[in-house]
Design a protein around this motif. Structure first.
Motif, PDB file in Angstrom:
ATOM      1  N   SER A   1      -1.602  17.192  14.500  1.00 28.33           N
ATOM      2  CA  SER A   1      -2.134  16.814  13.184  1.00 28.33           C
ATOM      3  C   SER A   1      -3.536  16.227  13.244  1.00 28.33           C
ATOM      4  O   SER A   1      -3.932  15.453  12.384  1.00 28.33           O
ATOM      5  N   ALA A   2      -4.305  16.611  14.260  1.00 29.94           N
ATOM      6  CA  ALA A   2      -5.705  16.192  14.371  1.00 29.94           C
ATOM      7  C   ALA A   2      -6.586  17.346  13.898  1.00 29.94           C
ATOM      8  O   ALA A   2      -6.551  18.435  14.484  1.00 29.94           O
ATOM      9  N   PRO A   3      -7.357  17.159  12.834  1.00 26.80           N
ATOM     10  CA  PRO A   3      -8.177  18.244  12.293  1.00 26.80           C
ATOM     11  C   PRO A   3      -9.153  18.811  13.324  1.00 26.80           C
ATOM     12  O   PRO A   3      -9.726  18.079  14.131  1.00 26.80           O
ATOM     13  N   ARG A   4      -9.303  20.143  13.274  1.00 24.62           N
ATOM     14  CA  ARG A   4     -10.251  20.855  14.140  1.00 24.62           C
ATOM     15  C   ARG A   4     -11.049  21.831  13.288  1.00 24.62           C
ATOM     16  O   ARG A   4     -10.678  22.139  12.161  1.00 24.62           O
ATOM     17  N   ALA A   5     -12.092  22.368  13.868  1.00 27.31           N
ATOM     18  CA  ALA A   5     -12.931  23.352  13.181  1.00 27.31           C
ATOM     19  C   ALA A   5     -12.116  24.598  12.852  1.00 27.31           C
ATOM     20  O   ALA A   5     -11.239  25.008  13.632  1.00 27.31           O
ATOM     21  N   GLU A   6     -12.417  25.206  11.717  1.00 27.20           N
ATOM     22  CA  GLU A   6     -11.661  26.372  11.265  1.00 27.20           C
ATOM     23  C   GLU A   6     -11.701  27.510  12.279  1.00 27.20           C
ATOM     24  O   GLU A   6     -10.682  28.169  12.514  1.00 27.20           O
ATOM     25  N   GLU A   7     -12.851  27.766  12.908  1.00 22.67           N
ATOM     26  CA  GLU A   7     -12.932  28.887  13.851  1.00 22.67           C
ATOM     27  C   GLU A   7     -12.022  28.666  15.071  1.00 22.67           C
ATOM     28  O   GLU A   7     -11.437  29.614  15.595  1.00 22.67           O
ATOM     29  N   ILE A   8     -11.868  27.427  15.503  1.00 19.83           N
ATOM     30  CA  ILE A   8     -10.958  27.124  16.617  1.00 19.83           C
ATOM     31  C   ILE A   8      -9.513  27.333  16.170  1.00 19.83           C
ATOM     32  O   ILE A   8      -8.703  27.934  16.883  1.00 19.83           O
ATOM     33  N   ASN A   9      -9.187  26.832  14.975  1.00 19.02           N
ATOM     34  CA  ASN A   9      -7.840  27.029  14.442  1.00 19.02           C
ATOM     35  C   ASN A   9      -7.508  28.506  14.283  1.00 19.02           C
ATOM     36  O   ASN A   9      -6.408  28.946  14.635  1.00 19.02           O
ATOM     37  N   ARG A  10      -8.446  29.277  13.763  1.00 19.22           N
ATOM     38  CA  ARG A  10      -8.192  30.718  13.572  1.00 19.22           C
ATOM     39  C   ARG A  10      -7.980  31.429  14.907  1.00 19.22           C
ATOM     40  O   ARG A  10      -7.116  32.288  15.031  1.00 19.22           O
ATOM     41  N   ALA A  11      -8.757  31.058  15.910  1.00 23.06           N
ATOM     42  CA  ALA A  11      -8.600  31.674  17.230  1.00 23.06           C
ATOM     43  C   ALA A  11      -7.230  31.332  17.813  1.00 23.06           C
ATOM     44  O   ALA A  11      -6.541  32.208  18.377  1.00 23.06           O
ATOM     45  N   ASP A  12      -6.790  30.087  17.664  1.00 25.70           N
ATOM     46  CA  ASP A  12      -5.463  29.714  18.160  1.00 25.70           C
ATOM     47  C   ASP A  12      -4.365  30.397  17.347  1.00 25.70           C
ATOM     48  O   ASP A  12      -3.319  30.757  17.890  1.00 25.70           O
ATOM     49  N   ASP A  13      -4.591  30.583  16.052  1.00 24.41           N
ATOM     50  CA  ASP A  13      -3.619  31.294  15.229  1.00 24.41           C
ATOM     51  C   ASP A  13      -3.441  32.736  15.726  1.00 24.41           C
ATOM     52  O   ASP A  13      -2.314  33.242  15.798  1.00 24.41           O
ATOM     53  N   GLU A  14      -4.536  33.369  16.084  1.00 26.39           N
ATOM     54  CA  GLU A  14      -4.453  34.731  16.632  1.00 26.39           C
ATOM     55  C   GLU A  14      -3.707  34.742  17.961  1.00 26.39           C
ATOM     56  O   GLU A  14      -2.914  35.644  18.229  1.00 26.39           O
ATOM     57  N   ARG A  15      -3.938  33.721  18.787  1.00 26.68           N
ATOM     58  CA  ARG A  15      -3.208  33.628  20.066  1.00 26.68           C
ATOM     59  C   ARG A  15      -1.708  33.388  19.821  1.00 26.68           C
ATOM     60  O   ARG A  15      -0.868  33.937  20.530  1.00 26.68           O
ATOM     61  N   LEU A  16      -1.384  32.569  18.829  1.00 28.94           N
ATOM     62  CA  LEU A  16       0.024  32.342  18.502  1.00 28.94           C
ATOM     63  C   LEU A  16       0.668  33.641  18.030  1.00 28.94           C
ATOM     64  O   LEU A  16       1.774  33.996  18.466  1.00 28.94           O
ATOM     65  N   TYR A  17      -0.002  34.363  17.161  1.00 25.10           N
ATOM     66  CA  TYR A  17       0.524  35.647  16.675  1.00 25.10           C
ATOM     67  C   TYR A  17       0.776  36.595  17.848  1.00 25.10           C
ATOM     68  O   TYR A  17       1.835  37.226  17.936  1.00 25.10           O
ATOM     69  N   ALA A  18      -0.167  36.655  18.774  1.00 22.94           N
ATOM     70  CA  ALA A  18      -0.001  37.513  19.953  1.00 22.94           C
ATOM     71  C   ALA A  18       1.170  37.042  20.813  1.00 22.94           C
ATOM     72  O   ALA A  18       1.946  37.866  21.330  1.00 22.94           O
ATOM     73  N   ALA A  19       1.334  35.731  20.959  1.00 27.50           N
ATOM     74  CA  ALA A  19       2.442  35.195  21.761  1.00 27.50           C
ATOM     75  C   ALA A  19       3.793  35.511  21.118  1.00 27.50           C
ATOM     76  O   ALA A  19       4.754  35.841  21.812  1.00 27.50           O
ATOM     77  N   ILE A  20       3.866  35.425  19.801  1.00 26.29           N
ATOM     78  CA  ILE A  20       5.100  35.757  19.084  1.00 26.29           C
ATOM     79  C   ILE A  20       5.478  37.206  19.377  1.00 26.29           C
ATOM     80  O   ILE A  20       6.624  37.509  19.728  1.00 26.29           O
ATOM     81  N   HIS A  21       4.510  38.103  19.270  1.00 23.82           N
ATOM     82  CA  HIS A  21       4.787  39.522  19.502  1.00 23.82           C
ATOM     83  C   HIS A  21       5.033  39.837  20.973  1.00 23.82           C
ATOM     84  O   HIS A  21       5.847  40.712  21.285  1.00 23.82           O
ATOM     85  N   ALA A  22       4.385  39.116  21.862  1.00 26.38           N
ATOM     86  CA  ALA A  22       4.622  39.324  23.294  1.00 26.38           C
ATOM     87  C   ALA A  22       6.053  38.962  23.676  1.00 26.38           C
ATOM     88  O   ALA A  22       6.593  39.510  24.645  1.00 26.38           O
ATOM     89  N   GLN A  23       6.677  38.073  22.907  1.00 28.63           N
ATOM     90  CA  GLN A  23       8.070  37.700  23.154  1.00 28.63           C
ATOM     91  C   GLN A  23       9.047  38.651  22.445  1.00 28.63           C
ATOM     92  O   GLN A  23      10.250  38.404  22.433  1.00 28.63           O
ATOM     93  N   GLY A  24       8.504  39.707  21.828  1.00 23.89           N
ATOM     94  CA  GLY A  24       9.357  40.666  21.142  1.00 23.89           C
ATOM     95  C   GLY A  24       9.836  40.194  19.788  1.00 23.89           C
ATOM     96  O   GLY A  24      10.812  40.723  19.250  1.00 23.89           O
ATOM     97  N   ARG A  25       9.156  39.228  19.197  1.00 23.29           N
ATOM     98  CA  ARG A  25       9.545  38.680  17.891  1.00 23.29           C
ATOM     99  C   ARG A  25       8.599  39.174  16.810  1.00 23.29           C
ATOM    100  O   ARG A  25       7.481  39.597  17.082  1.00 23.29           O
TER     101      ARG A  25
END
Length: 156
Positions: free
Chosen positions: A60-84
């Motif tokens: 819950s510590a605010p970060r720059a939008e571009e950093i958040n968006r990049a991590d969101d893309e990594r999370l999306y990739a991790a979800i799909h890499a797990q077959g979800r």
């Protein structure tokens, strides 16, 4: 970095008060802690477990939008890499002063959800079994001063 008891108590209150929504075919639908989520369960009739998490603003510590968006893309990739499959979602404060894009992950079990949350620095996630109330999972130790809540799991 461990959070103090007052911060953890405030974050639990904030997460319980937050608005959670998921999107299907251009329409947003509510998810409420402590209540079943029949709309998403009807939309995905073969799914038995659901989890909601974000990669934005770790602990819950605010970060720059571009950093958040990049991590969101990594999370999306991790979800799909797990077959979800991930379904677009978000969490926001009731007054809209805070908003985080999120994902509802279909058929994710608790250990997988907790591992993803830790990987992306998330203190709070949602998880539920088909037909059961949505639960808030807090990846910390419950402060002694905070009374147990029937729909909150402190997992450390």
């Amino acid at each position: 970095m461990p959070l103090d008891d007052d911060t953890l108590s405030e974050l639990q209150r904030s997460y319980l008060a937050a608005i959670y929504r998921w999107r299907l075919r251009g329409h947003w639908h509510a998810i409420r802690i402590g209540q079943p989520a029949p709309e998403i369960e009807r939309a995905f009739p073969l799914v038995q477990r659901f989890g909601l998490l974000s990669a934005w603003n770790p602990h819950s510590a605010p970060r720059a939008e571009e950093i958040n968006r990049a991590d969101d893309e990594r999370l999306y990739a991790a979800i799909h890499a797990q077959g979800r499959k991930g379904v677009h979602a978000f969490a926001s404060a009731p007054d809209r002063s805070w908003r985080e894009p999120s994902w509802v992950v279909l058929d994710i079990d608790v250990p997988e959800l907790d591992a993803l949350a830790r990987r992306f620095g998330q203190l709070g996630t949602l998880h539920w079994q088909r037909g059961e109330p949505v639960r808030l999972r807090m990846d910390a130790t419950r402060p002694d001063s905070l009374q147990p809540h029937p729909f909150v799991d402190w997992i450390q």
